[in-house]
Design a protein around this motif. Structure first.
Motif, PDB file in Angstrom:
ATOM      1  N   ASP A   4       0.837  -1.201   0.000  1.00 52.25           N
ATOM      2  CA  ASP A   4       0.000   0.000   0.000  1.00 52.25           C
ATOM      3  C   ASP A   4       0.871   1.251   0.000  1.00 52.25           C
ATOM      4  O   ASP A   4       0.596   2.232  -0.706  1.00 52.25           O
ATOM      5  CB  ASP A   4      -0.911  -0.025   1.236  1.00 52.25           C
ATOM      6  CG  ASP A   4      -2.030   0.996   1.164  1.00 52.25           C
ATOM      7  OD1 ASP A   4      -1.882   1.989   0.427  1.00 52.25           O
ATOM      8  OD2 ASP A   4      -3.053   0.812   1.836  1.00 52.25           O
ATOM      9  N   MET A   5       1.953   1.224   0.785  1.00 53.25           N
ATOM     10  CA  MET A   5       2.870   2.369   0.836  1.00 53.25           C
ATOM     11  C   MET A   5       3.510   2.608  -0.531  1.00 53.25           C
ATOM     12  O   MET A   5       3.611   3.745  -0.999  1.00 53.25           O
ATOM     13  CB  MET A   5       3.964   2.103   1.872  1.00 53.25           C
ATOM     14  CG  MET A   5       3.464   2.043   3.298  1.00 53.25           C
ATOM     15  SD  MET A   5       3.160   3.669   3.983  1.00 53.25           S
ATOM     16  CE  MET A   5       4.817   4.226   4.263  1.00 53.25           C
ATOM     17  N   VAL A   6       3.935   1.517  -1.177  1.00 54.94           N
ATOM     18  CA  VAL A   6       4.592   1.656  -2.482  1.00 54.94           C
ATOM     19  C   VAL A   6       3.602   2.167  -3.533  1.00 54.94           C
ATOM     20  O   VAL A   6       3.959   2.969  -4.401  1.00 54.94           O
ATOM     21  CB  VAL A   6       5.220   0.320  -2.928  1.00 54.94           C
ATOM     22  CG1 VAL A   6       5.886   0.472  -4.291  1.00 54.94           C
ATOM     23  CG2 VAL A   6       6.245  -0.157  -1.909  1.00 54.94           C
ATOM     24  N   ILE A  23      11.102   5.803  -1.048  1.00 55.90           N
ATOM     25  CA  ILE A  23      11.338   4.360  -1.017  1.00 55.90           C
ATOM     26  C   ILE A  23      12.398   4.030   0.027  1.00 55.90           C
ATOM     27  O   ILE A  23      12.271   3.078   0.811  1.00 55.90           O
ATOM     28  CB  ILE A  23      11.768   3.838  -2.408  1.00 55.90           C
ATOM     29  CG1 ILE A  23      10.563   3.755  -3.347  1.00 55.90           C
ATOM     30  CG2 ILE A  23      12.441   2.468  -2.296  1.00 55.90           C
ATOM     31  CD1 ILE A  23       9.557   2.666  -3.004  1.00 55.90           C
ATOM     32  N   GLN A  24      13.472   4.824   0.059  1.00 57.00           N
ATOM     33  CA  GLN A  24      14.536   4.605   1.033  1.00 57.00           C
ATOM     34  C   GLN A  24      14.014   4.783   2.466  1.00 57.00           C
ATOM     35  O   GLN A  24      14.341   4.000   3.368  1.00 57.00           O
ATOM     36  CB  GLN A  24      15.691   5.573   0.766  1.00 57.00           C
ATOM     37  CG  GLN A  24      16.418   5.302  -0.542  1.00 57.00           C
ATOM     38  CD  GLN A  24      17.391   6.402  -0.918  1.00 57.00           C
ATOM     39  OE1 GLN A  24      17.385   7.493  -0.339  1.00 57.00           O
ATOM     40  NE2 GLN A  24      18.235   6.136  -1.906  1.00 57.00           N
ATOM     41  N   GLU A  25      13.183   5.815   2.661  1.00 58.08           N
ATOM     42  CA  GLU A  25      12.607   6.061   3.988  1.00 58.08           C
ATOM     43  C   GLU A  25      11.665   4.936   4.386  1.00 58.08           C
ATOM     44  O   GLU A  25      11.653   4.484   5.536  1.00 58.08           O
ATOM     45  CB  GLU A  25      11.871   7.402   3.981  1.00 58.08           C
ATOM     46  CG  GLU A  25      11.245   7.809   5.302  1.00 58.08           C
ATOM     47  CD  GLU A  25      12.258   8.172   6.368  1.00 58.08           C
ATOM     48  OE1 GLU A  25      11.842   8.416   7.506  1.00 58.08           O
ATOM     49  OE2 GLU A  25      13.469   8.203   6.068  1.00 58.08           O
ATOM     50  N   CYS A  26      10.866   4.475   3.419  1.00 56.77           N
ATOM     51  CA  CYS A  26       9.934   3.373   3.680  1.00 56.77           C
ATOM     52  C   CYS A  26      10.690   2.109   4.067  1.00 56.77           C
ATOM     53  O   CYS A  26      10.293   1.384   4.985  1.00 56.77           O
ATOM     54  CB  CYS A  26       9.073   3.125   2.442  1.00 56.77           C
ATOM     55  SG  CYS A  26       7.789   1.878   2.674  1.00 56.77           S
ATOM     56  N   SER A  63      14.156  -4.656   2.559  1.00 55.90           N
ATOM     57  CA  SER A  63      15.159  -4.338   1.549  1.00 55.90           C
ATOM     58  C   SER A  63      14.660  -3.272   0.574  1.00 55.90           C
ATOM     59  O   SER A  63      13.521  -3.332   0.097  1.00 55.90           O
ATOM     60  CB  SER A  63      15.526  -5.608   0.782  1.00 55.90           C
ATOM     61  OG  SER A  63      16.189  -5.299  -0.420  1.00 55.90           O
ATOM     62  N   GLU A  64      15.541  -2.314   0.266  1.00 54.15           N
ATOM     63  CA  GLU A  64      15.205  -1.305  -0.733  1.00 54.15           C
ATOM     64  C   GLU A  64      14.965  -1.932  -2.101  1.00 54.15           C
ATOM     65  O   GLU A  64      14.096  -1.489  -2.855  1.00 54.15           O
ATOM     66  CB  GLU A  64      16.327  -0.262  -0.841  1.00 54.15           C
ATOM     67  CG  GLU A  64      16.400   0.709   0.321  1.00 54.15           C
ATOM     68  CD  GLU A  64      17.478   1.762   0.105  1.00 54.15           C
ATOM     69  OE1 GLU A  64      17.867   1.985  -1.062  1.00 54.15           O
ATOM     70  OE2 GLU A  64      17.924   2.358   1.102  1.00 54.15           O
TER      71      GLU A  64
END
Length: 278
Positions: free
Chosen positions: A206-208, A224-227, A234-235
């Motif tokens: 959902d975040m992505v 993405i890095q913060e998530c 993993s990024e």
């Protein structure tokens, strides 16, 4: 307002404090009225007209622009919230007119400032309002603009909170507690997921999905890095998921374009045929 049955007129704003609603240039285009007792509805706006559409206007925007050079705007929910904050030195507050924050509101805000802070009550209604504002704000997060979310302590609204705190305390609270959209959404979804790995996987996706709606590629990468940091994942996994979503969006956009082009060609050919007959 005319009562057709009784063939008489009456004052729709009786027993209310009247607030003039101004457009971007400062012209009065409507009025808002707040009751002085417990009557309902608490707020009442002028009827919509060719010059007034409440889903597009923001109370206090003209006044905020006149107060000096703006770097950000604070979005609250009511007229009195704007007034109380202004009385305490926070002159960059604006309010929606009894409607949810719309895409039109977002676009108008970002034409004036590069940062918007949405301020809501800390209850469930405030969080639902913030969620709607977030969904409308994401596509507008282009290069150089940002949106943050500020929740007040339980039982407080901007009006009451402004009356209990000084300008310095209000400013300090805003700086310390305003969250960017990743922090805001992650905190809500993590509360829902608890320790359920399936729910956690769903919320990460959902975040992505939300990140994929942001048009600025640099912002997408940073989020993405913060998530990955917040979710402890993993990024690479997140970037792969993001790439799939972006590819899917491009594919659907191409399909829509081809469909529209086909419809245009049909209309064009029909028009040519009609001209040839004439």
């Amino acid at each position: 307002i005319r009562n057709e049955q009784r063939n008489s007129v009456y004052d729709a704003m009786r027993d209310r404090v009247i607030f003039p609603i101004r457009d971007f240039r400062g012209r009065v285009i409507a009025f808002g009225g707040r009751v002085l007792n417990d009557d309902k509805p608490k707020y009442l706006n002028s009827p919509e007209s060719p010059v007034f559409h409440k889903g597009q206007e923001l109370y206090g925007l003209y006044e905020a622009r006149q107060s000096g050079k703006l770097t950000r705007l604070l979005v609250v929910e009511g007229y009195m919230d704007v007034v109380a904050l202004a009385q305490n030195g926070i002159t960059e507050a604006v309010a929606t007119l009894g409607t949810a924050t719309s895409t039109t509101h977002i676009e108008r805000l970002f034409r004036v400032v590069s940062e918007v802070v949405f301020c809501f009550d800390g209850d469930s209604a405030g969080r639902r309002a913030a969620w709607r504002a977030l969904e409308n704000a994401l596509p507008a997060l282009k290069d150089g603009v940002s949106a943050r979310f500020l929740f007040l302590p339980d039982g407080e609204d901007p009006d009451s909170f402004a009356r209990k705190n000084s300008f310095e305390q209000l400013t300090e609270y805003l700086e310390a507690n305003a969250k960017d959209f990743i922090q805001f959404k992650a905190s809500l979804l993590m509360d829902e997921a608890k320790n359920d790995p399936i729910k956690k996987a769903d919320l990460i996706r959902d975040m992505v999905v939300s990140i994929s709606k942001i048009p600025d590629r640099i912002k997408r990468e940073i989020y993405i890095q913060e998530c990955a940091r917040i979710m402890d994942i993993s990024e690479d996994v997140l970037f792969n998921t993001l790439a799939q979503l972006v590819k899917k969006d491009i594919s659907e956009a191409n399909k829509q374009f081809k469909s529209n082009q086909k419809a245009f060609d049909i209309v064009k050919n029909d028009a040519i045929a009609q001209t040839t007959k004439i």
